[in-house]
Scaffold this active site. Sequence first.
Site, short mmCIF file in Angstrom:
data_model
loop_
_atom_site.label_atom_id
_atom_site.label_comp_id
_atom_site.label_asym_id
_atom_site.label_seq_id
_atom_site.Cartn_x
_atom_site.Cartn_y
_atom_site.Cartn_z
N TYR A 162 -5.71 -6.42 6.84
CA TYR A 162 -4.54 -6.96 6.10
C TYR A 162 -4.54 -8.49 6.14
O TYR A 162 -4.41 -9.15 5.10
CB TYR A 162 -3.27 -6.38 6.71
CG TYR A 162 -1.99 -6.98 6.19
CD1 TYR A 162 -1.61 -6.82 4.86
CD2 TYR A 162 -1.15 -7.72 7.03
CE1 TYR A 162 -0.43 -7.37 4.37
CE2 TYR A 162 0.03 -8.26 6.55
CZ TYR A 162 0.38 -8.09 5.23
OH TYR A 162 1.54 -8.64 4.75
N SER B 201 1.19 -13.79 3.76
CA SER B 201 1.82 -13.39 5.02
C SER B 201 1.57 -14.46 6.07
O SER B 201 0.55 -15.15 6.03
CB SER B 201 1.21 -12.07 5.51
OG SER B 201 1.68 -11.79 6.82
N1 LIG Z 1 7.92 -6.97 5.28
C1 LIG Z 1 7.25 -7.86 6.00
O1 LIG Z 1 7.46 -8.02 7.21
C2 LIG Z 1 6.21 -8.74 5.34
C3 LIG Z 1 5.71 -9.84 6.05
C4 LIG Z 1 4.77 -10.66 5.47
C5 LIG Z 1 4.32 -10.38 4.19
N2 LIG Z 1 4.80 -9.30 3.51
C6 LIG Z 1 4.31 -9.03 2.17
O2 LIG Z 1 5.40 -8.92 1.29
C7 LIG Z 1 5.06 -8.03 0.23
C8 LIG Z 1 6.11 -6.94 0.11
O3 LIG Z 1 6.25 -6.27 1.35
P1 LIG Z 1 7.50 -5.31 1.61
O4 LIG Z 1 7.71 -5.26 3.06
O5 LIG Z 1 8.61 -5.66 0.70
O6 LIG Z 1 6.86 -3.90 1.17
P2 LIG Z 1 7.57 -2.51 0.77
O7 LIG Z 1 9.02 -2.54 1.10
O8 LIG Z 1 6.71 -1.43 1.35
O9 LIG Z 1 7.40 -2.48 -0.81
C9 LIG Z 1 6.10 -2.47 -1.34
C10 LIG Z 1 6.18 -2.43 -2.84
O10 LIG Z 1 4.85 -2.47 -3.36
C11 LIG Z 1 4.59 -1.27 -4.09
N3 LIG Z 1 3.20 -0.89 -3.86
C12 LIG Z 1 2.60 -0.59 -2.69
N4 LIG Z 1 1.31 -0.28 -2.89
C13 LIG Z 1 1.09 -0.38 -4.22
C14 LIG Z 1 -0.03 -0.18 -5.06
N5 LIG Z 1 -1.21 0.24 -4.58
N6 LIG Z 1 0.10 -0.39 -6.38
C15 LIG Z 1 1.29 -0.78 -6.89
N7 LIG Z 1 2.39 -1.00 -6.17
C16 LIG Z 1 2.30 -0.79 -4.83
C17 LIG Z 1 5.62 -0.25 -3.59
O11 LIG Z 1 5.93 0.74 -4.55
P3 LIG Z 1 5.17 2.17 -4.57
O12 LIG Z 1 5.07 2.63 -3.15
O13 LIG Z 1 6.02 3.03 -5.46
O14 LIG Z 1 3.84 1.89 -5.18
C18 LIG Z 1 6.82 -1.17 -3.37
O15 LIG Z 1 7.45 -1.45 -4.60
C19 LIG Z 1 3.65 -7.51 0.55
O16 LIG Z 1 2.72 -8.33 -0.14
C20 LIG Z 1 3.54 -7.74 2.03
O17 LIG Z 1 2.20 -7.86 2.44
C21 LIG Z 1 5.75 -8.47 4.07
#
Ligand SMILES: NC(=O)c1ccc[n+]([C@@H]2O[C@H](COP(=O)([O-])OP(=O)(O)OC[C@H]3O[C@@H](n4cnc5c(N)ncnc54)[C@H](OP(=O)(O)O)[C@@H]3O)[C@@H](O)[C@H]2O)c1
Length: 241
Positions: free
Chosen positions: A148, A135
């Site tokens: 985080y 991130s």
């Molecule tokens: N969106 C942003 O602004 C942003 C910015 C910087 C970095 N990131 C990073 O990008 C990645 C994805 O973020 P996103 O925004 O796409 O998240 P998201 O839409 O909430 O999706 C998260 C995914 O991870 C799974 N997940 C969550 N907790 C889990 C666990 N304990 N075990 C297994 N699977 C799990 C969820 O499925 P289930 O709930 O079914 O488990 C879902 O498939 C993360 O690493 C996040 O830190 C995101």
Amino acid sequence: MTELLNRSALVTGGTAGIGLACAQLLADAGAQVIISGRDTARGEAAATALGSRARFVPADLAEIDSVRNLVRRSGDVDILVNNAASFPAALTVDQRVDSFEKTFDTNVLGTYFLTAGLAAGMLDRGSGSIVNITSMVASKGVAAASAYSASKAAVESLTRTWAIEFGGRGVRVNCVAPGPTSTEGVVAQWGDTNDELGRALPLGRTAAPAEIAAAVVFLAGPHASFITGTTLHVDGGGSAM
Ligand SMILES: NC(=O)c1ccc[n+]([C@@H]2O[C@H](COP(=O)([O-])OP(=O)(O)OC[C@H]3O[C@@H](n4cnc5c(N)ncnc54)[C@H](OP(=O)(O)O)[C@@H]3O)[C@@H](O)[C@H]2O)c1
């Protein structure tokens, strides 16, 4: 595109958001893709939508037995995208121990032992590519993101160590560090804060998941053959500020 034909990929958290976009682009490039997550109904639906190149394996990255089961059920994996993460918001003075533990169990411990379990086969076969999703806030101070941000900084450190440990046997390890990206998960957890972070960037907006996934697939694939141990900032200029 067929540049990843005959490659197998695992995307943790590949059932939604950035992970789902990664799974789509990997499948479009010809890879066989496993997506994992905790919610089985959502995972099965996502795999069906991705098509015949995808299958879902349920897993909770915060549970070590579940991580080991995912390693067993994945078989030989050529491309590992460590994307699943927990990102609860809390000011340090309000931080709950269980929330802190869940963040580190999912983002660091689960990522660590999944990588250890799958890298062994990659090293034996002499090839593999691992992309860790970190991130922008791994290298920035953002209020309410302490646990985080620290967990993602730990993964960036692990990435450098793994690049050294695995590089001599043909396995590359890199990070993509996204800026604020429009996903259902982040809106549920952070509300309008994500959009506010986006407006403050040089590019003045949040990313679409596909814009992050394009960088992930680049690092995973043959065009990045001499890149390891690095972090690619895909953050609309956030890291330049
Ligand atoms: N969106 C942003 O602004 C942003 C910015 C910087 C970095 N990131 C990073 O990008 C990645 C994805 O973020 P996103 O925004 O796409 O998240 P998201 O839409 O909430 O999706 C998260 C995914 O991870 C799974 N997940 C969550 N907790 C889990 C666990 N304990 N075990 C297994 N699977 C799990 C969820 O499925 P289930 O709930 O079914 O488990 C879902 O498939 C993360 O690493 C996040 O830190 C995101």
